[in-house]
Design an enzyme around this catalytic site. Structure first.
Site, PDB file in Angstrom:
ATOM      1  N   SER A  11       0.827  -1.207   0.000  1.00 50.34           N
ATOM      2  CA  SER A  11       0.000   0.000   0.000  1.00 50.34           C
ATOM      3  C   SER A  11       0.858   1.253   0.000  1.00 50.34           C
ATOM      4  O   SER A  11       1.960   1.276   0.556  1.00 50.34           O
ATOM      5  CB  SER A  11      -0.925  -0.003   1.215  1.00 50.34           C
ATOM      6  OG  SER A  11      -0.195  -0.148   2.398  1.00 50.34           O
ATOM      7  N   GLU A  17      -0.779 -15.454  14.534  1.00 50.35           N
ATOM      8  CA  GLU A  17      -1.770 -15.257  15.583  1.00 50.35           C
ATOM      9  C   GLU A  17      -2.875 -16.311  15.527  1.00 50.35           C
ATOM     10  O   GLU A  17      -3.637 -16.442  16.477  1.00 50.35           O
ATOM     11  CB  GLU A  17      -2.354 -13.853  15.508  1.00 50.35           C
ATOM     12  CG  GLU A  17      -3.258 -13.662  14.312  1.00 50.35           C
ATOM     13  CD  GLU A  17      -3.784 -12.244  14.206  1.00 50.35           C
ATOM     14  OE1 GLU A  17      -2.975 -11.323  14.251  1.00 50.35           O
ATOM     15  OE2 GLU A  17      -4.994 -12.090  14.077  1.00 50.35           O
ATOM     16  N   ASP A  27      -0.301 -11.958   1.141  1.00 48.54           N
ATOM     17  CA  ASP A  27      -0.020 -11.507   2.507  1.00 48.54           C
ATOM     18  C   ASP A  27      -0.601 -12.467   3.536  1.00 48.54           C
ATOM     19  O   ASP A  27      -1.766 -12.834   3.450  1.00 48.54           O
ATOM     20  CB  ASP A  27      -0.665 -10.131   2.752  1.00 48.54           C
ATOM     21  CG  ASP A  27       0.054  -9.015   2.004  1.00 48.54           C
ATOM     22  OD1 ASP A  27       1.290  -9.052   1.957  1.00 48.54           O
ATOM     23  OD2 ASP A  27      -0.630  -8.108   1.495  1.00 48.54           O
ATOM     24  N   CYS A  73       3.947  -9.608   9.468  1.00 51.04           N
ATOM     25  CA  CYS A  73       4.427  -8.525  10.318  1.00 51.04           C
ATOM     26  C   CYS A  73       4.064  -8.761  11.775  1.00 51.04           C
ATOM     27  O   CYS A  73       3.051  -8.328  12.250  1.00 51.04           O
ATOM     28  CB  CYS A  73       3.886  -7.179   9.854  1.00 51.04           C
ATOM     29  SG  CYS A  73       2.175  -7.166   9.336  1.00 51.04           S
ATOM     30  N   HIS A 133       5.682   2.233  11.270  1.00 48.82           N
ATOM     31  CA  HIS A 133       4.787   2.669  12.347  1.00 48.82           C
ATOM     32  C   HIS A 133       5.226   3.983  12.954  1.00 48.82           C
ATOM     33  O   HIS A 133       4.519   4.561  13.749  1.00 48.82           O
ATOM     34  CB  HIS A 133       4.717   1.590  13.431  1.00 48.82           C
ATOM     35  CG  HIS A 133       4.172   0.300  12.909  1.00 48.82           C
ATOM     36  ND1 HIS A 133       4.983  -0.745  12.547  1.00 48.82           N
ATOM     37  CD2 HIS A 133       2.905  -0.094  12.650  1.00 48.82           C
ATOM     38  CE1 HIS A 133       4.237  -1.738  12.097  1.00 48.82           C
ATOM     39  NE2 HIS A 133       2.980  -1.373  12.148  1.00 48.82           N
ATOM     40  N   TRP A 171      -9.375 -12.983  10.356  1.00 48.78           N
ATOM     41  CA  TRP A 171      -9.933 -11.658  10.611  1.00 48.78           C
ATOM     42  C   TRP A 171     -11.416 -11.565  10.242  1.00 48.78           C
ATOM     43  O   TRP A 171     -11.950 -10.484  10.034  1.00 48.78           O
ATOM     44  CB  TRP A 171      -9.077 -10.583   9.905  1.00 48.78           C
ATOM     45  CG  TRP A 171      -7.715 -10.456  10.528  1.00 48.78           C
ATOM     46  CD1 TRP A 171      -7.288 -11.058  11.694  1.00 48.78           C
ATOM     47  CD2 TRP A 171      -6.596  -9.711  10.055  1.00 48.78           C
ATOM     48  NE1 TRP A 171      -5.985 -10.722  11.956  1.00 48.78           N
ATOM     49  CE2 TRP A 171      -5.528  -9.896  10.972  1.00 48.78           C
ATOM     50  CE3 TRP A 171      -6.376  -8.884   8.941  1.00 48.78           C
ATOM     51  CZ2 TRP A 171      -4.270  -9.309  10.806  1.00 48.78           C
ATOM     52  CZ3 TRP A 171      -5.121  -8.287   8.788  1.00 48.78           C
ATOM     53  CH2 TRP A 171      -4.098  -8.501   9.705  1.00 48.78           C
ATOM     54  N   GLU A 190       8.572  -7.821   9.017  1.00 52.44           N
ATOM     55  CA  GLU A 190       8.812  -6.681   9.896  1.00 52.44           C
ATOM     56  C   GLU A 190       9.998  -7.023  10.799  1.00 52.44           C
ATOM     57  O   GLU A 190       9.936  -7.986  11.552  1.00 52.44           O
ATOM     58  CB  GLU A 190       7.561  -6.430  10.735  1.00 52.44           C
ATOM     59  CG  GLU A 190       7.731  -5.352  11.754  1.00 52.44           C
ATOM     60  CD  GLU A 190       6.514  -5.198  12.643  1.00 52.44           C
ATOM     61  OE1 GLU A 190       5.390  -5.471  12.184  1.00 52.44           O
ATOM     62  OE2 GLU A 190       6.706  -4.813  13.796  1.00 52.44           O
ATOM     63  N   ARG A 218      -9.930   2.042  18.659  1.00 49.83           N
ATOM     64  CA  ARG A 218      -9.961   1.420  17.335  1.00 49.83           C
ATOM     65  C   ARG A 218     -10.918   0.234  17.325  1.00 49.83           C
ATOM     66  O   ARG A 218     -10.797  -0.692  18.103  1.00 49.83           O
ATOM     67  CB  ARG A 218      -8.574   0.890  16.969  1.00 49.83           C
ATOM     68  CG  ARG A 218      -7.763   1.797  16.074  1.00 49.83           C
ATOM     69  CD  ARG A 218      -8.384   1.984  14.723  1.00 49.83           C
ATOM     70  NE  ARG A 218      -8.071   0.915  13.794  1.00 49.83           N
ATOM     71  CZ  ARG A 218      -7.070   0.971  12.934  1.00 49.83           C
ATOM     72  NH1 ARG A 218      -6.271   2.006  12.883  1.00 49.83           N
ATOM     73  NH2 ARG A 218      -6.861  -0.036  12.104  1.00 49.83           N
ATOM     74  N   CYS A 219     -11.878   0.262  16.384  1.00 49.41           N
ATOM     75  CA  CYS A 219     -12.819  -0.848  16.252  1.00 49.41           C
ATOM     76  C   CYS A 219     -12.696  -1.431  14.852  1.00 49.41           C
ATOM     77  O   CYS A 219     -12.321  -0.728  13.929  1.00 49.41           O
ATOM     78  CB  CYS A 219     -14.243  -0.353  16.467  1.00 49.41           C
ATOM     79  SG  CYS A 219     -14.471   0.429  18.064  1.00 49.41           S
TER      80      CYS A 219
HETATM   81  N1  GLN Z   1      -0.198  -5.436   1.428  1.00 49.08           N
HETATM   82  C1  GLN Z   1      -0.655  -4.889   2.675  1.00 49.08           C
HETATM   83  C2  GLN Z   1      -0.246  -3.426   2.754  1.00 49.08           C
HETATM   84  O1  GLN Z   1       0.775  -3.089   2.217  1.00 49.08           O
HETATM   85  C3  GLN Z   1      -0.074  -5.642   3.848  1.00 49.08           C
HETATM   86  C4  GLN Z   1      -0.631  -5.161   5.159  1.00 49.08           C
HETATM   87  C5  GLN Z   1      -0.209  -5.974   6.368  1.00 49.08           C
HETATM   88  O2  GLN Z   1       0.762  -6.667   6.372  1.00 49.08           O
HETATM   89  N2  GLN Z   1      -0.942  -5.897   7.451  1.00 49.08           N
HETATM   90  O3  GLN Z   1      -0.916  -2.622   3.374  1.00 49.08           O
HETATM   91 ZN    ZN Z   2       2.669  -6.014   7.354  1.00 49.58          ZN
END
Ligand code: GLN
Ligand code: ZN
Length: 763
Positions: free
Chosen positions: A439, A611, A605, A649, A700, A567, A671, A521-522
């Site tokens: 993104s 998790e 991804d 990540c 971040h 999710w 990450e 955050r929701c």
């Molecule tokens: N491809 C997604 C982005 O770049 C990956 C987001 C993620 O790892 N949570 O936003």
């Molecule tokens: Zn990520």
């Protein structure tokens, strides 16, 4: 008589009033007393709703402006020194500084760490423990809320707080490690004081949550439970100890023998254990059976529940209570607020308010039933029958495909070393290729246009033209930076799961189905209700357009099957593994369509892979088996020369490194920058066979690292991973950043890669 009760109610409010209020306070738009006024009103509404549902006991103290673990930390006075708390009652702004690093008053400080609450998508603020720390009752919040609850619902009000062992377990030792259990003797008197004060305010029962009894506990912790609860006796005060999210298993006898007046167990995830618990738990104690699923949105099969409860009821009579399996924090507030859901699907669902009605209905039915119960049970039977038979749920073509999976569907044609050669010939990438995670900034303009499009104010043609402009802009930027593998930037997506869910059959979306993720955050997880299939390509148009704008390889971008599953609210009428496999097959078709459209690099991804791990280690292999297989099925439909990337990540890979390798992605981006590449030790120790892109830019943070800092990280990475298999990329997607930061960061990142290459043969 059997009592109907609840362990916790969603605190955000039907219209996310909690979010509105607290964010207004953070911004300085409202004062503290207005915030408190709104909080009190929201709590009153929540208690009222539970009263109307017919509960005998209603939790209080479950409300929070940020997180209930943080509130407990504050209650215990366990404030890290950097927040400058000088003793006495902890100010609310101190609480916010611990959570977010800043508050309307006081100096900013590094926030406390945040992490996932067991296997949920809720995040709590991690208590920071130090060996010499002292505890003292440091907040009136719990007592004040109990007082307010008594005003609203009288003696039904029951205070709730996380137990001492769970609180300690969730904490992390600051500085040098030490045994957290050494803090217990100092902690218990403070818990004792809290309980005594609640008793003095009129409490008969207190709910004390110890969900860690559903985990693999070391013997020292098991022993500590005995000691702690023998020490926590307050005359004439009854404790209801609650355990949820899984079976007690080897902790069963321990839990049944603790000196508490009642034990709550998760009757959904540990259904098979209920009767054993009832056998072991002395008959004069209350057994609370959490038979209504607090983690999902489906209407319960009440007749089956009654069958399971009947023998327990015969055994225990009034000492059997009924409740949701866990706090309802993890389900949306009220199904009645959904006006656009398909009525058939809606009839299969139950949100928090409906779940509490189910609880009281069970209680009434156990007591012999009345006119109302018979009709309600009949209604439930009809809804379940409709769900079982519905053509929305079962799609024969999906079933058929699943039953006829060709052998080898989860395998690429050639092992990685052979694929590598094909990919090298096709992609012609330099040593240490540069790329991003997908993104680019989701600007206010992008969000405004999407909103206008969704509201019907902007036509599809104009919206799509706008998206193409955004893609062209992102491609031009990447050409300018000099990146090697480009992305289209994801301007068409607001959320990586929602975007795909909206394009797949089997998913539904709510208007108000919010659940708290962290703080204000929701998230609104999709409801995965039926067999999954793909009516048509989901991303090909955008990616192919992006590829048409550049000579460089354009990377296709998909959300993986495990993350889609993890999710969402997932159907409970078949194993998660089967549902995951269906998503994997749909994604596999997208992957091969992208390949056919000329896309040579495709990223799938899987940020949620880790998790998804079950709470108990013995359940890990089963999960990893189907999770890895699902990914591989999604990824393996392509030729050798098509390069598959994945991205994750989170911080800990050590314990599942072989399974990450088993995904057999050609490239994995991770990450790592915050851990200063230490994370790569796992990959180096294991001799991870394929290519790796450890993040060199922490997305971040608004801070942009220098070229030298990135080079230093890359040099560190190159000590562990051979440079021929190293990629250069940020930690994660850039959607939360601003363009000026992205310009600086990616320009420097490309420069760092060039310096690395210049210093190496073949570079
Ligand atoms: N491809 C997604 C982005 O770049 C990956 C987001 C993620 O790892 N949570 O936003
Ligand atoms: Zn990520």
């Amino acid at each position: 008589m059997t009592q109907a009760h609840n362990l916790g109610f969603p605190r955000i409010g039907l219209k996310r009033e909690m979010k509105t209020a607290v964010e207004a306070y953070w911004k300085g738009d409202i004062e503290r007393d207005e915030l408190e006024r709104r909080g009190a009103a929201l709590r009153r509404r929540n208690w009222q709703a539970q009263l109307e549902a017919g509960l005998d006991f209603i939790p209080c103290g479950d409300f929070s402006w940020y997180d209930h673990v943080l509130d407990t930390t504050v209650l215990l006075g366990a404030i890290p020194p950097r927040f400058g708390h000088g003793g006495g009652a902890v100010d609310l702004d101190t609480c916010f500084r611990m959570a977010r690093g800043r508050a309307p008053s006081g100096e900013p400080q590094p926030a406390c760490e945040m992490t996932k609450w067991f296997d949920t998508n809720y995040h709590y603020i991690v208590p920071e423990l130090s060996e010499a720390m002292e505890f003292s009752v440091s907040s009136d919040k719990l007592f004040e809320e109990y007082r307010q609850a008594r005003e609203t619902v009288g003696e039904r009000a029951r205070p709730v707080l996380p137990g001492p062992l769970t609180w300690l377990w969730l904490g992390k030792c600051a500085g040098a490690g030490f045994d957290r259990l050494t803090l217990l003797p100092k902690l218990l008197p403070v818990y004792g004081e809290i309980l005594s004060r609640l008793k003095a305010l009129g409490a008969e029962w207190v709910q004390i949550d110890e969900p860690i009894l559903a985990l693999d506990l070391p013997p020292a912790w098991q022993g500590a439970f005995e000691r702690a609860y023998h020490g926590l006796q307050v005359k004439d005060l009854k404790l209801l100890l609650t355990v949820y999210f899984g079976p007690l298993a080897e902790n069963l006898k321990l839990a049944c023998g603790l000196p508490v007046a009642g034990l709550h167990v998760d009757g959904v995830r540990a259904e098979a254990e209920l009767s054993r618990v009832s056998d072991w738990l002395p008959k004069h104690k209350v057994l609370s059976a959490g038979v209504i699923d607090g983690r999902n949105v489906w209407r319960a099969d009440l007749e089956r529940k009654l069958e399971a409860l009947a023998p327990l009821h015969r055994q225990r009579g009034g000492n059997l209570w009924v409740a949701p399996s866990c706090s309802l924090l993890h389900t949306p507030v009220d199904l009645a607020a959904e006006t656009r859901l398909d009525p058939e699907l809606k009839s299969w669902l139950a949100f928090s308010v409906q779940k509490l009605e189910e609880v009281t209905l069970l209680k009434r039915a156990l007591a012999g039933g009345d006119d109302g119960t018979a009709a309600a049970l009949e209604d439930c039977r009809k809804a379940l029958a409709s769900r079982r038979a519905s053509s929305r749920v079962v799609d024969p073509s999906v079933r058929e495909r699943l039953e006829n999976l060709e052998p080898g569907i989860d395998q690429r044609h050639t092992p990685y070393p052979g694929r590598r050669e094909s990919q090298r010939r096709r992609l012609k990438l330099p040593l240490l290729p540069t790329t991003t995670i997908g993104s680019f900034p989701q600007t206010a303009e992008i969000r405004a246009r999407r909103r206008a499009f969704k509201a019907g104010e902007l036509g599809e043609d104009r919206y799509h033209a706008f998206l193409r402009e955004q893609i062209a802009f992102a491609v031009a930027k990447q050409e300018e930076y000099g990146l090697d593998v480009l992305v289209h930037g994801e301007p068409e997506r607001n959320d990586m799961v929602e975007y795909f869910g909206e394009r797949l059959r089997g998913f539904a979306f709510t208007e108000n189905g919010w659940v708290q993720s962290y703080g204000s955050r929701c998230v609104k997880p999709p409801i995965l209700y039926g067999d999954v299939s793909r009516p048509g390509p989901m991303t090909v148009e955008w990616i192919a357009y992006a590829q048409s704008l550049t000579e460089k390889p354009m990377k296709g971008m998909l959300t993986g099957p495990v993350t889609m599953l993890q999710w969402s609210f997932v159907r409970d009428d078949q194993p998660r593994a089967d549902t995951c496999l269906q998503i994997a097959l749909a994604l596999r078709d997208e992957v091969t369509d992208l390949e056919r459209a000329g896309i040579g690099v495709i990223q799938i991804d899987e940020p949620a892979l880790r998790e998804g791990l079950p709470l108990r280690r013995r359940d890990w292999p089963g999960y990893l088996e189907w999770a890895v297989r699902s990914f591989r099925i999604a990824a393996s439909g392509v030729e050798d020369h098509t390069q598959i990337h994945t991205h994750m990540c989170y911080a800990e890979f050590n314990d599942i490194i072989e399974h990450i390798a088993a995904l057999d992605a050609d490239v994995i981006t991770l990450e790592t920058s915050r851990s200063k590449m230490e994370l790569l030790d796992a990959f180096a120790g294991f001799e991870y066979p394929n290519e790796i892109g450890p993040g060199v830019y922490d997305i971040h943070s608004p801070n942009v690292p220098t070229v030298e800092e990135m080079v230093a990280l890359l040099e560190k990475a190159a000590e562990k991973i051979p440079p021929e298999r190293l990629w250069v990329n940020p930690d994660c997607g850039l959607k939360t950043r601003q363009w000026p930061e992205v310009d600086a960061a990616l320009g420097r990142m490309v420069e760092a890669a060039r310096r690395m290459r210049a210093a190496r043969p073949g570079g």
